[in-house]
Design a protein around this motif. Structure first.
Motif, PDB file in Angstrom:
ATOM      1  N   CYS A 142       0.810  -1.175  -0.016  1.00 52.55           N
ATOM      2  CA  CYS A 142       0.069  -0.034   0.053  1.00 52.55           C
ATOM      3  C   CYS A 142       0.732   1.114  -0.030  1.00 52.55           C
ATOM      4  N   ILE A 143       0.541   2.261  -0.925  1.00 51.42           N
ATOM      5  CA  ILE A 143       1.168   3.451  -0.819  1.00 51.42           C
ATOM      6  C   ILE A 143       0.020   4.278  -0.380  1.00 51.42           C
ATOM      7  N   ARG A 144       0.336   5.125   0.912  1.00 54.34           N
ATOM      8  CA  ARG A 144      -0.461   5.925   1.523  1.00 54.34           C
ATOM      9  C   ARG A 144      -0.250   7.450   1.482  1.00 54.34           C
ATOM     10  N   VAL A 145      -0.986   8.121   0.993  1.00 46.91           N
ATOM     11  CA  VAL A 145      -0.690   9.461   1.036  1.00 46.91           C
ATOM     12  C   VAL A 145      -2.249  10.286   1.389  1.00 46.91           C
ATOM     13  N   LEU A 202      -5.258   1.164  -8.304  1.00 49.02           N
ATOM     14  CA  LEU A 202      -6.537   1.213  -7.225  1.00 49.02           C
ATOM     15  C   LEU A 202      -6.212   2.437  -6.340  1.00 49.02           C
ATOM     16  N   PHE A 203      -7.118   3.325  -6.235  1.00 49.26           N
ATOM     17  CA  PHE A 203      -7.256   4.200  -5.291  1.00 49.26           C
ATOM     18  C   PHE A 203      -8.325   3.717  -4.285  1.00 49.26           C
ATOM     19  N   GLU A 204      -8.180   3.907  -2.868  1.00 45.62           N
ATOM     20  CA  GLU A 204      -9.189   3.553  -1.957  1.00 45.62           C
ATOM     21  C   GLU A 204      -9.163   4.637  -0.924  1.00 45.62           C
ATOM     22  N   PHE A 205     -10.387   5.275  -0.822  1.00 46.27           N
ATOM     23  CA  PHE A 205     -10.538   6.092   0.022  1.00 46.27           C
ATOM     24  C   PHE A 205     -12.113   6.509   0.533  1.00 46.27           C
ATOM     25  N   ASP A 206     -12.167   6.826   1.672  1.00 41.70           N
ATOM     26  CA  ASP A 206     -13.510   7.145   2.202  1.00 41.70           C
ATOM     27  C   ASP A 206     -14.392   5.903   1.691  1.00 41.70           C
ATOM     28  N   ASP A 207     -15.395   5.938   1.327  1.00 38.11           N
ATOM     29  CA  ASP A 207     -16.195   4.776   0.826  1.00 38.11           C
ATOM     30  C   ASP A 207     -16.243   4.422  -0.514  1.00 38.11           C
ATOM     31  N   THR A 208     -14.934   4.809  -0.980  1.00 39.91           N
ATOM     32  CA  THR A 208     -15.083   4.757  -2.634  1.00 39.91           C
ATOM     33  C   THR A 208     -13.725   3.959  -3.287  1.00 39.91           C
ATOM     34  N   LYS A 209     -13.800   3.241  -4.080  1.00 46.68           N
ATOM     35  CA  LYS A 209     -12.570   2.668  -4.813  1.00 46.68           C
ATOM     36  C   LYS A 209     -12.753   3.199  -6.266  1.00 46.68           C
ATOM     37  N   ASP A 218      -7.598  13.131   5.722  1.00 53.22           N
ATOM     38  CA  ASP A 218      -8.388  12.070   5.038  1.00 53.22           C
ATOM     39  C   ASP A 218      -7.242  11.398   4.186  1.00 53.22           C
ATOM     40  N   MET A 219      -7.160  10.191   4.227  1.00 52.50           N
ATOM     41  CA  MET A 219      -6.110   9.416   3.429  1.00 52.50           C
ATOM     42  C   MET A 219      -6.588   8.951   2.221  1.00 52.50           C
ATOM     43  N   VAL A 220      -5.482   8.345   1.415  1.00 54.44           N
ATOM     44  CA  VAL A 220      -5.955   7.628   0.169  1.00 54.44           C
ATOM     45  C   VAL A 220      -5.091   6.417   0.322  1.00 54.44           C
ATOM     46  N   ASP A 221      -5.636   5.216   0.022  1.00 54.96           N
ATOM     47  CA  ASP A 221      -4.487   4.079  -0.204  1.00 54.96           C
ATOM     48  C   ASP A 221      -4.284   3.951  -1.566  1.00 54.96           C
ATOM     49  N   ILE A 222      -2.953   3.616  -2.196  1.00 56.93           N
ATOM     50  CA  ILE A 222      -2.832   3.352  -3.607  1.00 56.93           C
ATOM     51  C   ILE A 222      -2.135   2.021  -3.818  1.00 56.93           C
ATOM     52  N   TYR A 223      -2.854   1.059  -4.678  1.00 55.60           N
ATOM     53  CA  TYR A 223      -2.293  -0.048  -4.810  1.00 55.60           C
ATOM     54  C   TYR A 223      -2.062  -0.155  -6.145  1.00 55.60           C
ATOM     55  N   LEU A 224      -0.788  -0.854  -6.842  1.00 57.12           N
ATOM     56  CA  LEU A 224      -0.670  -1.386  -7.996  1.00 57.12           C
ATOM     57  C   LEU A 224      -0.784  -2.606  -8.372  1.00 57.12           C
ATOM     58  N   GLN A 250      -5.396  12.846   1.328  1.00 54.81           N
ATOM     59  CA  GLN A 250      -5.846  13.191   0.177  1.00 54.81           C
ATOM     60  C   GLN A 250      -5.660  14.739  -0.475  1.00 54.81           C
ATOM     61  N   PHE A 251      -5.178  15.497   0.675  1.00 54.99           N
ATOM     62  CA  PHE A 251      -4.719  16.827   0.232  1.00 54.99           C
ATOM     63  C   PHE A 251      -3.574  16.682  -0.629  1.00 54.99           C
ATOM     64  N   THR A 252      -2.432  15.811  -0.217  1.00 58.29           N
ATOM     65  CA  THR A 252      -1.251  15.658  -1.106  1.00 58.29           C
ATOM     66  C   THR A 252      -1.502  15.540  -2.518  1.00 58.29           C
ATOM     67  N   LEU A 253      -2.175  14.153  -2.711  1.00 55.95           N
ATOM     68  CA  LEU A 253      -2.503  13.668  -3.842  1.00 55.95           C
ATOM     69  C   LEU A 253      -3.468  14.714  -5.190  1.00 55.95           C
ATOM     70  N   LYS A 254      -4.332  15.327  -4.128  1.00 54.44           N
ATOM     71  CA  LYS A 254      -4.930  16.303  -5.057  1.00 54.44           C
ATOM     72  C   LYS A 254      -3.923  17.514  -5.471  1.00 54.44           C
ATOM     73  N   GLU A 255      -3.165  17.781  -4.556  1.00 58.00           N
ATOM     74  CA  GLU A 255      -2.199  19.181  -4.820  1.00 58.00           C
ATOM     75  C   GLU A 255      -1.189  18.667  -5.726  1.00 58.00           C
ATOM     76  N   ILE A 256      -0.748  17.275  -5.752  1.00 55.20           N
ATOM     77  CA  ILE A 256       0.161  16.904  -6.795  1.00 55.20           C
ATOM     78  C   ILE A 256      -0.176  16.677  -8.029  1.00 55.20           C
ATOM     79  N   ILE A 257      -1.434  16.264  -8.157  1.00 56.64           N
ATOM     80  CA  ILE A 257      -1.944  16.258  -9.489  1.00 56.64           C
ATOM     81  C   ILE A 257      -2.324  17.759 -10.086  1.00 56.64           C
TER      82      ILE A 257
END
Lengths: 370, 370
Positions: B126-129, B224-231, B212-218, B131-138
């Motif tokens: 799992c790569i965990r960042v 796959l991005f997993e966060f809150d109730d969403t995949k 709020d975190m996002v778990d990223i799997y490759l 949600q703020f960081t992922l949104k910003e970096i995009i």
């Protein structure tokens, strides 16, 4: 010419006169804003030959002169300048230099020779209303002018002064909107048809404040609006407006009192199933204490009931939902009264004092096929 | 099937999965949102075969079942419903009835048979960042992906994990954007190319909150991005990404320190004279203590000076102003450092830790013709 104006003042004035710059024209001079600093006043003017706007800018005239600048480029430059004093200066070839802090723009200018100033209107018989009132009355009627130019008179609004009342009327063949306000000062009876475009543009410039006034003057061909530092002159539409009073009737067979918000939300939901260009009517079934609204389309169907107070007969009638929405949106009352005669006669939404009247023609629907 | 959900929850979930509904497709089932209430959980899914999104809705399953509804119509209906509990119920013909207060909608549904669920991704490494960081970096890199599909790899972004750092890179042949962040947890070195469209859509769903975190799997083909109730699952772009490190250089002949806001505002003003499709460069003349920016076009010209701190040689160089604006807009520092070599070599805007690097190629200009 050399003038200095604060950027904020200049931007405000430019955005006002921009409303009279045509988007397309065969006369390049009409695409310009005229900066007139021939006296110690600085005035900006734009004129598309239908609508002309002149406004005074706060600023300092260092060297008197007149200059026409491409409106689009000039307004873009002004908008992007730092918030500080702006100097506009011309050389002998009418090249303009616009300077603000360390930014310096050069654009070619034109002499004002070919430019048309505002037509002169004799200031007799002032009609004075607040900017708030004028802006509101336009908003509450402008939606029912005709879009296409087949009948020129329908593209404008009737401004009728009678017994010290101003009545504003628009119609498009399917509906009529009427708003009435009392005038504070004695006015001569008159009626003129003002182009819808003029009213749209002027309502964008009006402050909308109750304490700011507008003075309106009429000549045989023009209307002049004077407010703040601005004058707006528009041509009138020629011809005899429709005899609206003959179409109004106070007879009814059914009267409905309904919560405006509930009705509006319900019709709004029903329009989900109406694609643009599609003429699906919303069918309204009025019974004791209850109004049922229904719409059927290829996509799906919707049905909803709303509590009402009813007097008179039950009735089932169909309407273009957009026409109901347009009228309901501009009525501020929490509760509205709807008057109906039969399924083929127009319905009236009006208040007790008839300060507003919205007439809407019904749409035929096949009751059997439902 | 029969379920009950609060309108607000349903609306939130529908708007999330809508991001994976294709605007055009030859497979009608892809235009649907799948409502899966086969267990006691209610899940919404949409899948355009590149990007698939699944999210859980808070609500009550009264009768288990699965139903596919046209995404556009369903989301329009949900949006316009009153703010109360919504019941969705199907009959044996899969006609759906959506009820909320007194409003009742009927639309045809489909069975979920042909629907493609999310591909299964093994959750390893799992790569965990946040949600703020992922949104910003995009946001800080997405503008420099290529618009056209000539080179598929350029339409995505490289996500590179190396030494517990995540480096995100985009390039379009004229410029390169690089952002680097440290990862909290130990991660295996990997690199994948994620479609720009996926990143655009996911950044609209991310909350942007630091906590709020996002778990990223490759996997080999998917992310796959997993966060809150969403995949969110997206295909990866296949192929070997460009060797960016070879294009980076820390040598320079000129270093400039400049106030970012001043530079951005000045270039913004200069673009007034650049029409779309027009390739007018902004010409930057760097001397001791001062940067002069100039643009000349058929419409007019603009010149402005900005105070700078300079090390090294004087230099005159031209750029596409849009590329400078794009990079400067996403840098949060008040002061930026620009590194230059000569008028034909790329410039670098970067911070001391190289958390961000923006490389921009210069544009040729004819110094003589000025």
């Amino acid at each position: 010419m050399k003038i200095i104006c604060p950027k904020s003042e200049l931007q405000k004035s430019v955005s006002i006169v921009m409303k009279a710059v045509p988007s397309k024209t065969t006369m390049p001079i009409l695409e310009c804003i005229l900066i007139d600093a021939a006296t110690n006043d600085i005035k900006l003017t734009a004129n598309d030959m239908e609508l002309a706007i002149e406004t005074r800018v706060q600023g300092l005239v260092i060297e008197k002169g007149v200059l026409a600048l491409d409106a689009k480029i000039f307004s873009d430059i002004v908008r992007k300048l730092p918030d500080n004093d702006v100097t506009i200066e011309t050389d002998e070839k009418l090249n303009a230099t616009i300077t603000c802090e360390k930014a310096k723009f050069n654009i070619p200018g034109k002499s004002g020779e070919d430019f048309s100033y505002l037509p002169l209107i004799e200031k007799e018989g002032c009609i004075r209303v607040s900017q708030f009132t004028l802006k509101e009355i336009i908003r509450q009627t402008i939606f029912s002018i005709a879009v296409n130019e087949n009948n020129k008179l329908m593209t404008g609004e009737l401004f009728q002064i009678e017994n010290n009342m101003l009545r504003v009327i628009s119609l498009d063949g399917h509906r009529i909107s009427i708003r009435k306000i009392g005038l504070q000062e004695e006015c001569e009876d008159r009626k003129v048809v003002v182009p819808g475009k003029t009213l749209n543009e002027i309502s964008k410039i009006l402050s909308g404040e109750l304490e700011d006034m507008v003075d309106i003057y009429l000549s045989s061909n023009h209307i002049l609006f004077e407010f703040d530092d601005t004058k707006v002159v528009s041509r009138l539409i020629e011809g005899e407006y429709f005899k609206v009073d003959q179409m109004l009737s106070s007879d009814y067979e059914t009267k409905v009192k309904i919560n405006k918000r509930e009705l509006l939300d319900c019709i709004d939901r029903a329009t989900l199933f109406v694609k643009e260009g599609d003429k699906k009517p919303i069918i309204i079934n009025i019974q004791d204490g209850q109004m049922e609204l229904q719409i059927d389309s290829q996509i799906g169907s919707m049905k909803e009931e709303i509590d009402i107070e009813k007097e008179g007969k039950d009735i089932m009638i169909g309407f273009n939902p957009k026409f109901l929405i347009d009228a309901l949106k501009v009525i501020d009352d929490e509760e509205v009264s709807i008057y109906l005669m039969n399924a083929k006669a127009p319905c009236f939404i009006r208040d007790d004092n008839q300060q507003y009247i919205y007439l809407i023609l019904p749409v035929n629907f096949n009751a059997v096929s439902r």
